[in-house]
Design a protein around this motif. Structure first.
Motif, PDB file in Angstrom:
ATOM      1  N   ASP A 150      -4.131   4.169 -11.798  1.00  0.00           N
ATOM      2  CA  ASP A 150      -5.460   4.537 -11.307  1.00  0.00           C
ATOM      3  C   ASP A 150      -5.643   6.053 -11.301  1.00  0.00           C
ATOM      4  OD1 ASP A 150      -5.939   1.829 -10.959  1.00  0.00           O
ATOM      5  OD2 ASP A 150      -5.783   1.893  -8.766  1.00  0.00           O
ATOM      6  N   SER A 159       0.828  -1.215   0.000  1.00  0.00           N
ATOM      7  CA  SER A 159       0.000   0.000   0.000  1.00  0.00           C
ATOM      8  C   SER A 159       0.862   1.264   0.000  1.00  0.00           C
ATOM      9  CB  SER A 159      -0.991   0.005   1.162  1.00  0.00           C
ATOM     10  OG  SER A 159      -0.324   0.006   2.393  1.00  0.00           O
ATOM     11  N   LYS A 172       1.150  -4.389  -9.343  1.00  0.00           N
ATOM     12  CA  LYS A 172       0.217  -3.900  -8.323  1.00  0.00           C
ATOM     13  C   LYS A 172       0.668  -2.547  -7.786  1.00  0.00           C
ATOM     14  CE  LYS A 172      -1.415  -8.427  -6.818  1.00  0.00           C
ATOM     15  NZ  LYS A 172      -1.413  -9.400  -5.706  1.00  0.00           N
ATOM     16  N   VAL A 173       1.970  -2.370  -7.607  1.00  0.00           N
ATOM     17  CA  VAL A 173       2.504  -1.081  -7.160  1.00  0.00           C
ATOM     18  C   VAL A 173       2.144  -0.006  -8.177  1.00  0.00           C
ATOM     19  CG1 VAL A 173       4.619   0.235  -6.708  1.00  0.00           C
ATOM     20  CG2 VAL A 173       4.374  -2.087  -5.797  1.00  0.00           C
ATOM     21  N   ASN A 188      -0.221   0.213 -10.167  1.00  0.00           N
ATOM     22  CA  ASN A 188      -1.637   0.567 -10.242  1.00  0.00           C
ATOM     23  C   ASN A 188      -1.914   1.889  -9.537  1.00  0.00           C
ATOM     24  OD1 ASN A 188      -2.399  -1.599 -11.814  1.00  0.00           O
ATOM     25  ND2 ASN A 188      -3.055  -2.841 -10.072  1.00  0.00           N
ATOM     26  N   GLY A 189      -1.091   2.249  -8.557  1.00  0.00           N
ATOM     27  CA  GLY A 189      -1.255   3.548  -7.899  1.00  0.00           C
ATOM     28  C   GLY A 189      -1.151   4.699  -8.882  1.00  0.00           C
ATOM     29  N   GLN A 237       2.077   1.674  -3.540  1.00  0.00           N
ATOM     30  CA  GLN A 237       1.019   2.227  -4.391  1.00  0.00           C
ATOM     31  C   GLN A 237       0.863   3.726  -4.138  1.00  0.00           C
ATOM     32  OE1 GLN A 237      -1.970  -0.578  -3.094  1.00  0.00           O
ATOM     33  NE2 GLN A 237      -1.832  -1.728  -5.014  1.00  0.00           N
ATOM     34  N   ALA A 258       3.666   5.425  -5.966  1.00  0.00           N
ATOM     35  CA  ALA A 258       3.397   5.490  -7.408  1.00  0.00           C
ATOM     36  C   ALA A 258       2.356   6.562  -7.712  1.00  0.00           C
ATOM     37  CB  ALA A 258       2.944   4.130  -7.926  1.00  0.00           C
ATOM     38  N   ARG A 259       1.342   6.663  -6.887  1.00  0.00           N
ATOM     39  CA  ARG A 259       0.315   7.706  -7.075  1.00  0.00           C
ATOM     40  C   ARG A 259       0.938   9.091  -6.955  1.00  0.00           C
ATOM     41  NH1 ARG A 259      -5.491   8.236  -6.299  1.00  0.00           N
ATOM     42  NH2 ARG A 259      -6.003  10.296  -5.514  1.00  0.00           N
TER      43      ARG A 259
END
Length: 154
Positions: A117, A62, A110-111, A113-114, A65, A68-69
């Protein structure tokens, strides 16, 4: 209406910082024809790296992520600096993600995806993009993630 994309972001609690200056001998973006290339962005917030360390070695998925966001937020700040208005983006073409991780960590997608998204949140269907997500043994300033991008600009 100018500012539509920024209004969309703000409605979800995302405000863009000032675009960061490069940390070495490169430029933060290059516009070539209708393609805008954004140099790799780190998870910088208030002038500091907000997420450091290795995924699989103390940094949670988390937190990766979130890193990354934050990289994606900084990418959008560079897009705004380059174009003056995020509404000039026709589409997000590609994101490239580097994840500072241990050799056995395998959740780089998965990382990333931050970041992905956030692009979809900002631009809707035109925010969907090609992408890569790879592991790296280290990143500048021990950042947990680095993301670069390519956009088509009107």
């Amino acid at each position: 209406m100018s500012g539509r994309i920024e209004a969309q972001l703000k409605s979800h609690g995302v405000s863009l910082p000032q675009a960061s200056a490069p940390a070495a001998n490169y430029v933060p973006f290059v516009l070539s024809g209708n393609l805008l290339f954004i140099a790799g962005q780190l998870p910088v917030e208030d002038g500091m790296i907000a997420h450091t360390g290795k995924l699989g070695g103390g940094v949670s998925l988390s937190d990766g992520q979130a890193a990354a966001r934050l990289c994606a937020v900084n990418i959008l700040a560079q897009v705004k600096a380059a174009t003056g208005d995020l509404d000039k983006v026709v589409r997000c073409v590609k994101l490239g993600g580097f994840v500072n991780c241990t050799a056995d960590f395998g959740d780089q997608p998965k990382v990333m995806n931050g970041a992905s998204d956030l692009m979809v949140l900002a631009f809707g269907e035109t925010g969907r993009h090609a992408r890569f997500a790879v592991g790296a043994p280290s990143l500048p300033f021990d950042a947990a993630v680095e993301v670069d991008a390519i956009f088509e600009i009107a």
